[in-house]
Design a protein around this motif. Structure first.
Motif, PDB file in Angstrom:
ATOM      1  N   ASP A  89       0.835  -1.209   0.000  1.00 14.78           N
ATOM      2  CA  ASP A  89       0.000   0.000   0.000  1.00 14.78           C
ATOM      3  C   ASP A  89       0.865   1.254   0.000  1.00 14.78           C
ATOM      4  OD1 ASP A  89      -2.714  -1.230   0.332  1.00 14.78           O
ATOM      5  OD2 ASP A  89      -1.738  -2.049   2.116  1.00 14.78           O
ATOM      6  N   VAL A  90       1.944   1.181   0.771  1.00  9.29           N
ATOM      7  CA  VAL A  90       2.860   2.313   0.896  1.00  9.29           C
ATOM      8  C   VAL A  90       4.279   1.763   0.827  1.00  9.29           C
ATOM      9  CG1 VAL A  90       3.627   4.232   2.381  1.00  9.29           C
ATOM     10  CG2 VAL A  90       1.220   3.533   2.406  1.00  9.29           C
ATOM     11  N   ALA A  91       5.183   2.452   0.164  1.00  8.60           N
ATOM     12  CA  ALA A  91       6.594   2.054   0.151  1.00  8.60           C
ATOM     13  C   ALA A  91       7.441   3.232   0.607  1.00  8.60           C
ATOM     14  CB  ALA A  91       7.008   1.607  -1.247  1.00  8.60           C
ATOM     15  N   ILE A  92       8.384   2.955   1.491  1.00  8.99           N
ATOM     16  CA  ILE A  92       9.250   4.003   2.039  1.00  8.99           C
ATOM     17  C   ILE A  92      10.684   3.707   1.638  1.00  8.99           C
ATOM     18  CG2 ILE A  92      10.138   5.012   4.195  1.00  8.99           C
ATOM     19  CD1 ILE A  92       7.343   3.946   5.387  1.00  8.99           C
ATOM     20  N   ASP A  93      11.332   4.686   1.053  1.00 11.04           N
ATOM     21  CA  ASP A  93      12.744   4.496   0.718  1.00 11.04           C
ATOM     22  C   ASP A  93      13.602   5.007   1.868  1.00 11.04           C
ATOM     23  OD1 ASP A  93      15.204   4.138  -0.327  1.00 11.04           O
ATOM     24  OD2 ASP A  93      15.049   5.717  -1.858  1.00 11.04           O
ATOM     25  N   ALA A  94      13.979   4.086   2.737  1.00  7.29           N
ATOM     26  CA  ALA A  94      14.838   4.446   3.879  1.00  7.29           C
ATOM     27  C   ALA A  94      16.278   4.005   3.633  1.00  7.29           C
ATOM     28  CB  ALA A  94      14.292   3.820   5.164  1.00  7.29           C
ATOM     29  N   ALA A  95      16.563   3.544   2.411  1.00  8.77           N
ATOM     30  CA  ALA A  95      17.932   3.156   2.064  1.00  8.77           C
ATOM     31  C   ALA A  95      18.606   4.284   1.281  1.00  8.77           C
ATOM     32  CB  ALA A  95      17.942   1.874   1.257  1.00  8.77           C
ATOM     33  N   CYS A  96      17.809   4.940   0.417  1.00  4.41           N
ATOM     34  CA  CYS A  96      18.258   6.146  -0.293  1.00  4.41           C
ATOM     35  C   CYS A  96      19.515   5.917  -1.122  1.00  4.41           C
ATOM     36  CB  CYS A  96      18.505   7.295   0.697  1.00  4.41           C
ATOM     37  SG  CYS A  96      17.288   7.409   2.006  1.00  4.41           S
ATOM     38  N   VAL A  97      19.508   4.843  -1.902  1.00  9.21           N
ATOM     39  CA  VAL A  97      20.679   4.540  -2.731  1.00  9.21           C
ATOM     40  C   VAL A  97      20.334   4.534  -4.220  1.00  9.21           C
ATOM     41  CG1 VAL A  97      21.998   3.299  -0.977  1.00  9.21           C
ATOM     42  CG2 VAL A  97      20.317   2.035  -2.336  1.00  9.21           C
ATOM     43  N   GLY A  98      19.240   5.191  -4.587  1.00 10.52           N
ATOM     44  CA  GLY A  98      18.871   5.245  -6.003  1.00 10.52           C
ATOM     45  C   GLY A  98      18.039   4.038  -6.405  1.00 10.52           C
ATOM     46  N   VAL A  99      18.652   2.865  -6.408  1.00 10.89           N
ATOM     47  CA  VAL A  99      17.928   1.656  -6.799  1.00 10.89           C
ATOM     48  C   VAL A  99      16.780   1.378  -5.828  1.00 10.89           C
ATOM     49  CG1 VAL A  99      19.492   0.052  -5.590  1.00 10.89           C
ATOM     50  CG2 VAL A  99      18.188  -0.756  -7.544  1.00 10.89           C
ATOM     51  N   SER A 100      16.939   1.783  -4.576  1.00 10.10           N
ATOM     52  CA  SER A 100      15.887   1.534  -3.576  1.00 10.10           C
ATOM     53  C   SER A 100      14.624   2.343  -3.883  1.00 10.10           C
ATOM     54  CB  SER A 100      16.394   1.831  -2.161  1.00 10.10           C
ATOM     55  OG  SER A 100      16.955   3.135  -2.092  1.00 10.10           O
ATOM     56  N   LEU A 101      14.782   3.523  -4.468  1.00 16.35           N
ATOM     57  CA  LEU A 101      13.601   4.316  -4.824  1.00 16.35           C
ATOM     58  C   LEU A 101      12.854   3.643  -5.978  1.00 16.35           C
ATOM     59  CD1 LEU A 101      11.853   6.802  -4.349  1.00 16.35           C
ATOM     60  CD2 LEU A 101      13.364   8.093  -5.850  1.00 16.35           C
ATOM     61  N   LYS A 102      13.621   3.051  -6.877  1.00 15.78           N
ATOM     62  CA  LYS A 102      12.996   2.320  -7.987  1.00 15.78           C
ATOM     63  C   LYS A 102      12.227   1.102  -7.456  1.00 15.78           C
ATOM     64  CE  LYS A 102      14.046   0.569 -12.557  1.00 15.78           C
ATOM     65  NZ  LYS A 102      15.076   0.236 -13.532  1.00 15.78           N
ATOM     66  N   GLN A 103      12.850   0.391  -6.507  1.00 21.12           N
ATOM     67  CA  GLN A 103      12.173  -0.764  -5.897  1.00 21.12           C
ATOM     68  C   GLN A 103      10.896  -0.323  -5.188  1.00 21.12           C
ATOM     69  OE1 GLN A 103      15.434  -2.099  -3.467  1.00 21.12           O
ATOM     70  NE2 GLN A 103      16.285  -3.396  -5.071  1.00 21.12           N
ATOM     71  N   ALA A 104      10.958   0.813  -4.511  1.00 20.26           N
ATOM     72  CA  ALA A 104       9.778   1.331  -3.808  1.00 20.26           C
ATOM     73  C   ALA A 104       8.664   1.648  -4.803  1.00 20.26           C
ATOM     74  CB  ALA A 104      10.150   2.569  -2.995  1.00 20.26           C
ATOM     75  N   ALA A 105       9.027   2.325  -5.913  1.00 19.23           N
ATOM     76  CA  ALA A 105       8.022   2.734  -6.910  1.00 19.23           C
ATOM     77  C   ALA A 105       7.405   1.530  -7.620  1.00 19.23           C
ATOM     78  CB  ALA A 105       8.652   3.685  -7.920  1.00 19.23           C
ATOM     79  N   LEU A 106       8.198   0.478  -7.815  1.00 18.73           N
ATOM     80  CA  LEU A 106       7.681  -0.711  -8.511  1.00 18.73           C
ATOM     81  C   LEU A 106       7.034  -1.699  -7.543  1.00 18.73           C
ATOM     82  CD1 LEU A 106      10.606  -1.291 -11.029  1.00 18.73           C
ATOM     83  CD2 LEU A 106       8.309  -0.451 -11.569  1.00 18.73           C
ATOM     84  N   GLY A 107       7.386  -1.583  -6.246  1.00 10.66           N
ATOM     85  CA  GLY A 107       6.847  -2.523  -5.254  1.00 10.66           C
ATOM     86  C   GLY A 107       5.527  -2.066  -4.653  1.00 10.66           C
ATOM     87  N   VAL A 108       5.145  -0.811  -4.930  1.00  6.93           N
ATOM     88  CA  VAL A 108       3.900  -0.296  -4.372  1.00  6.93           C
ATOM     89  C   VAL A 108       2.750  -0.601  -5.336  1.00  6.93           C
ATOM     90  CG1 VAL A 108       3.860   2.067  -5.331  1.00  6.93           C
ATOM     91  CG2 VAL A 108       3.144   1.671  -2.959  1.00  6.93           C
ATOM     92  N   ILE A 121      13.218   6.168 -12.672  1.00 10.36           N
ATOM     93  CA  ILE A 121      11.820   5.736 -12.645  1.00 10.36           C
ATOM     94  C   ILE A 121      11.149   6.354 -13.859  1.00 10.36           C
ATOM     95  CG2 ILE A 121       9.666   5.718 -11.320  1.00 10.36           C
ATOM     96  CD1 ILE A 121      11.378   6.458  -8.862  1.00 10.36           C
ATOM     97  N   SER A 122      10.500   5.524 -14.669  1.00 10.67           N
ATOM     98  CA  SER A 122       9.859   6.084 -15.856  1.00 10.67           C
ATOM     99  C   SER A 122       8.577   6.800 -15.458  1.00 10.67           C
ATOM    100  CB  SER A 122       9.547   4.965 -16.849  1.00 10.67           C
ATOM    101  OG  SER A 122       8.537   4.137 -16.308  1.00 10.67           O
ATOM    102  N   GLU A 123       8.190   7.760 -16.272  1.00 11.60           N
ATOM    103  CA  GLU A 123       6.914   8.437 -16.044  1.00 11.60           C
ATOM    104  C   GLU A 123       5.774   7.438 -16.095  1.00 11.60           C
ATOM    105  OE1 GLU A 123       5.448  12.099 -18.019  1.00 11.60           O
ATOM    106  OE2 GLU A 123       7.563  12.669 -18.012  1.00 11.60           O
ATOM    107  N   PHE A 124       5.918   6.441 -16.972  1.00  7.60           N
ATOM    108  CA  PHE A 124       4.877   5.417 -17.113  1.00  7.60           C
ATOM    109  C   PHE A 124       4.609   4.723 -15.770  1.00  7.60           C
ATOM    110  CE2 PHE A 124       3.624   1.000 -17.955  1.00  7.60           C
ATOM    111  CZ  PHE A 124       2.460   1.213 -18.678  1.00  7.60           C
ATOM    112  N   THR A 125       5.714   4.434 -15.019  1.00 12.83           N
ATOM    113  CA  THR A 125       5.569   3.761 -13.723  1.00 12.83           C
ATOM    114  C   THR A 125       4.661   4.573 -12.800  1.00 12.83           C
ATOM    115  OG1 THR A 125       7.785   2.840 -13.912  1.00 12.83           O
ATOM    116  CG2 THR A 125       6.896   2.970 -11.692  1.00 12.83           C
ATOM    117  N   ILE A 126       4.822   5.891 -12.865  1.00 17.33           N
ATOM    118  CA  ILE A 126       4.061   6.767 -11.966  1.00 17.33           C
ATOM    119  C   ILE A 126       2.643   6.998 -12.499  1.00 17.33           C
ATOM    120  CG2 ILE A 126       4.005   9.070 -10.903  1.00 17.33           C
ATOM    121  CD1 ILE A 126       7.132   9.095 -11.306  1.00 17.33           C
ATOM    122  N   THR A 127       2.557   7.345 -13.796  1.00 13.55           N
ATOM    123  CA  THR A 127       1.266   7.711 -14.379  1.00 13.55           C
ATOM    124  C   THR A 127       0.317   6.529 -14.479  1.00 13.55           C
ATOM    125  OG1 THR A 127       2.499   9.254 -15.751  1.00 13.55           O
ATOM    126  CG2 THR A 127       0.196   8.859 -16.359  1.00 13.55           C
TER     127      THR A 127
END
Ligand code: MN
Length: 339
Positions: free
Chosen positions: A231-250, A268-274
């Motif tokens: 439901d929610v993903a938090i990037d508490a690692a902040c290493v770039g790839v972790s934000l991508k994992q958060a965006a794709l894991g939510v 992160i592609s716009e498609f992932t967000i939109t």
């Protein structure tokens, strides 16, 4: 009085400063009793903070006893145990008017843009002071601010009871977020590349842990959530790839919370967000989170001692920083004692 001053990056000194004096009518002077060391104190010392200015008395997590008060201060008295919200906002800019003072246009943070709490005596305006029950230990009092940061992340994520939360990273800050999620009744999936940290996450009550070195985070999260995602993903690692994992894991219509100051670029592609209408929200410092955290500490709902691994006398600050450098895996919160 003694103060810990970062004179320039990588140069830290214990210096003698004059005692603070009451100037404004709402000033409060405290004798500092305990302080926490945060990753951001380490980065100000190391010269990697994108916001700090020098020379700087560092420290934004601290607690103490009131020794002097300005004439307009009400509801506080000499001898009170208190902690300090290090966030100073102007209260009049458009952002403050919207109730978002923690990202005020004129934001100043103690220990970052203003001198902080690593000194024997500190003067703080009364509106930034929060009274504590004197039975609360000084070590617990020192980490209240760190938990307000976790509460802010949980608030920005809109996390509710029974939500499934993906927390990327299992370091100290991630564990405080996990503890706050546990109180709310959300279930957390935690990731890390270090097995000991994942063990710790399990001990702290994570529902599932994923070693992102050996397993694909996104497919594992999907597997654990009937193919839907967290439901929610938090990037508490902040290493770039972790934000991508958060965006794709939510999940679709989910919320992604960022909290790092790192400049690692996440692709992160716009498609992932939109295509899934994601909300990507930053979380910084805290916005009115002190009362709730203090209440949880005083009711023993939240045990902060689990993240405290070391104590040093404040004059041994260099030894404390060396400890973090030497053993970052096993060093979580360090408390500086002032007595
Ligand atoms: Mn902090």
């Amino acid at each position: 009085m003694k103060v810990i001053r970062v004179v320039t990056p990588n140069s830290i000194k214990i210096e003698n400063d004059p005692m603070p004096k009451i100037e404004a009518k709402d000033d409060v002077i405290l004798k500092v009793k305990s302080a926490g060391i945060c990753g951001s104190d380490v980065s100000i010392f190391g010269g990697t903070s994108p916001v700090a200015t020098y020379p700087r008395v560092i420290g934004h997590e601290f607690a103490g006893e009131i020794i002097e008060l300005g004439e307009d201060v009400q509801n506080l008295k000499i001898g009170d145990h208190v902690t300090t919200n290090p966030v100073f906002n102007c209260g009049v800019c458009r952002i403050c008017q919207k109730g978002r003072g923690n990202v005020c246009a004129n934001l100043k943070v103690m220990g970052v843009h203003l001198d902080g709490g690593y000194r024997e005596y500190v003067k703080v305006p009364s509106k930034n002071i929060f009274k504590l029950d004197p039975t609360l230990s000084w070590e617990k009092a020192a980490v209240i601010e760190a938990y307000t940061v976790a509460a802010q992340v949980v608030d920005r994520g809109g996390i509710e009871k029974d939500d499934i939360v993906l927390i990327c990273g299992s370091g100290q800050i991630a564990l405080t977020i996990l503890q706050v999620c546990n109180i709310i009744g959300a279930k957390c999936i935690m990731t890390d590349i270090i097995e000991d940290r994942l063990k710790k996450a399990t001990e702290f009550g994570a529902a599932h842990v994923i070693n992102s070195k050996n397993e694909d985070v996104v497919s594992k999260v999907k597997e654990l959530t009937n193919g839907i995602g967290a439901d929610v993903a938090i990037d508490a690692a902040c290493v770039g790839v972790s934000l991508k994992q958060a965006a794709l894991g939510v999940r679709p219509a989910g919320v992604v919370v960022t909290m790092g100051f790192h400049d690692a670029v996440a692709q992160i592609s716009e498609f992932t967000i939109t295509s899934r209408e994601l909300d990507i929200r930053g979380s910084r410092l805290n916005n009115n989170k002190f009362p709730e955290i203090i209440k949880w500490f005083q009711e023993d709902k939240l045990d902060p001692t689990k993240i405290i691994t070391h104590h040093f006398h404040f004059t041994d600050i260099e030894k404390a920083f060396a400890q973090i450098k030497k053993d970052p895996e096993n060093t979580m919160k360090i408390i500086l004692d002032f007595d």
